[in-house]
Motif scaffolding. Sequence first.
Motif, PDB file in Angstrom:
ATOM      1  N   ALA A 118       3.747  21.198   7.720  1.00 19.42           N
ATOM      2  CA  ALA A 118       3.054  19.934   7.468  1.00 19.42           C
ATOM      3  C   ALA A 118       3.893  18.755   7.952  1.00 19.42           C
ATOM      4  CB  ALA A 118       2.735  19.788   5.985  1.00 19.42           C
ATOM      5  N   ILE A 119       5.208  18.825   7.719  1.00 19.86           N
ATOM      6  CA  ILE A 119       6.094  17.743   8.159  1.00 19.86           C
ATOM      7  C   ILE A 119       6.241  17.750   9.678  1.00 19.86           C
ATOM      8  CG2 ILE A 119       8.495  16.946   8.094  1.00 19.86           C
ATOM      9  CD1 ILE A 119       8.585  17.752   5.185  1.00 19.86           C
ATOM     10  N   ILE A 120       6.262  18.955  10.266  1.00 22.31           N
ATOM     11  CA  ILE A 120       6.336  19.025  11.724  1.00 22.31           C
ATOM     12  C   ILE A 120       5.090  18.384  12.342  1.00 22.31           C
ATOM     13  CG2 ILE A 120       6.278  20.625  13.688  1.00 22.31           C
ATOM     14  CD1 ILE A 120       8.028  22.504  12.059  1.00 22.31           C
ATOM     15  N   CYS A 121       3.931  18.605  11.712  1.00 21.62           N
ATOM     16  CA  CYS A 121       2.686  18.012  12.211  1.00 21.62           C
ATOM     17  C   CYS A 121       2.681  16.493  12.061  1.00 21.62           C
ATOM     18  CB  CYS A 121       1.480  18.615  11.482  1.00 21.62           C
ATOM     19  SG  CYS A 121       1.160  20.341  11.889  1.00 21.62           S
ATOM     20  N   ASN A 122       3.347  16.002  11.013  1.00 21.09           N
ATOM     21  CA  ASN A 122       3.402  14.554  10.803  1.00 21.09           C
ATOM     22  C   ASN A 122       4.729  14.205  10.130  1.00 21.09           C
ATOM     23  OD1 ASN A 122       3.050  11.856  10.317  1.00 21.09           O
ATOM     24  ND2 ASN A 122       1.033  12.054   9.398  1.00 21.09           N
ATOM     25  N   PRO A 123       5.740  13.834  10.933  1.00 18.64           N
ATOM     26  CA  PRO A 123       7.057  13.508  10.361  1.00 18.64           C
ATOM     27  C   PRO A 123       7.017  12.371   9.342  1.00 18.64           C
ATOM     28  CG  PRO A 123       7.197  13.799  12.744  1.00 18.64           C
ATOM     29  CD  PRO A 123       5.742  13.794  12.395  1.00 18.64           C
ATOM     30  N   ASP A 124       5.942  11.577   9.349  1.00 21.80           N
ATOM     31  CA  ASP A 124       5.838  10.478   8.376  1.00 21.80           C
ATOM     32  C   ASP A 124       5.741  10.986   6.937  1.00 21.80           C
ATOM     33  OD1 ASP A 124       6.004   8.551  10.300  1.00 21.80           O
ATOM     34  OD2 ASP A 124       3.847   8.285  10.514  1.00 21.80           O
ATOM     35  N   LEU A 125       5.495  12.286   6.771  1.00 29.96           N
ATOM     36  CA  LEU A 125       5.437  12.854   5.422  1.00 29.96           C
ATOM     37  C   LEU A 125       6.825  13.042   4.809  1.00 29.96           C
ATOM     38  CD1 LEU A 125       2.617  15.545   5.815  1.00 29.96           C
ATOM     39  CD2 LEU A 125       2.493  13.400   4.557  1.00 29.96           C
TER      40      LEU A 125
END
Length: 326
Positions: A118-125
């Motif tokens: 999930a973080i790889i998909c969106n580092p903003d997480l």
Amino acid sequence: SAEQLPLSDAVVMTTSGQNTAAKTGQAQFAVNFGVANMGVSINKTNGAAFNQQLAMTNNRTERQIIQYLIDNDKVLVIDDFHYVAREMQMYIARTLKTELFNGLKAVIISLPHRSDEAIICNPDLIGRTTSIEILPWTAAELKAIAVKGFKLLGMPIGEAEENLLAQESITSPQLMQENCFQLAFAAMQKKQPISLELVHFAFKQTARDYAHYERLVKAIVQGPVQGIGRRKLYALAQGSVDIYHLLLLAFKADPPVTELSMVTLKERIKGLLLSKELLSSTIISATINKIIKIVEATMPDLDALEYKAQCLYILDPFLLFYLRWK
């Protein structure tokens, strides 16, 4: 699920006819349909026979669903996130970034080695999430099943037998319970005390229940049909095998584990070979990827193996058990 949330639906009712002289009119009104008001639209043709059609469509937008979860202090749980297509994972990650700020609570469940997707998909997480690792069952926890169960049955069991049951159940409490059942049944049927020999017999009985893996194992051992006659053979104590059979033997070697690094695989292969020949990481990796493709083609619904960053993950402990005790 979204279908169970008490959100409104939209109902559309239409009528139609064939009279060319007829006049057409339309009316709209609201109907209370149990949990919510329904918007109803009627198209009517006068002076003609007509057929009525009633269609109900969901009017549940993503925003409505998420807002309902926020307003009612509900938690959104996304299970098996690793199964979701990459494009959808990216979409979910982008949506979560915004909705977490708005007050949404969410739990994403994934495999341990893919927990960062999930973080790889969106580092903003990063900074908006907390990782909670649920560890697999330990040997001591599995052993407790045998200790408690056989005590209740009044069947004496030694520590060596308990340890073997826990080791071969490969972090799976379900597999441990089935092995204990087969062992207890065999002890009563044969009227014998529990022994290591009887535990081995119980394992073979358990493996019989997973005979559906036989087709898969044969497909892996055979390998791709293309080039089957030109494969190099490797000499082992029990005979000569090709690279596919060799890797399968390495997968199931002692001790039974569900994560095999490249270093561990090479050590296991070295222990099987009669010669001092060393297989390269490139050859091993290429063969593992081909084995995974064979698994996907033979049993598409089976999530059995995954290879990531030169580490093989055996996701199905029942398959590994079958390889060891079939």
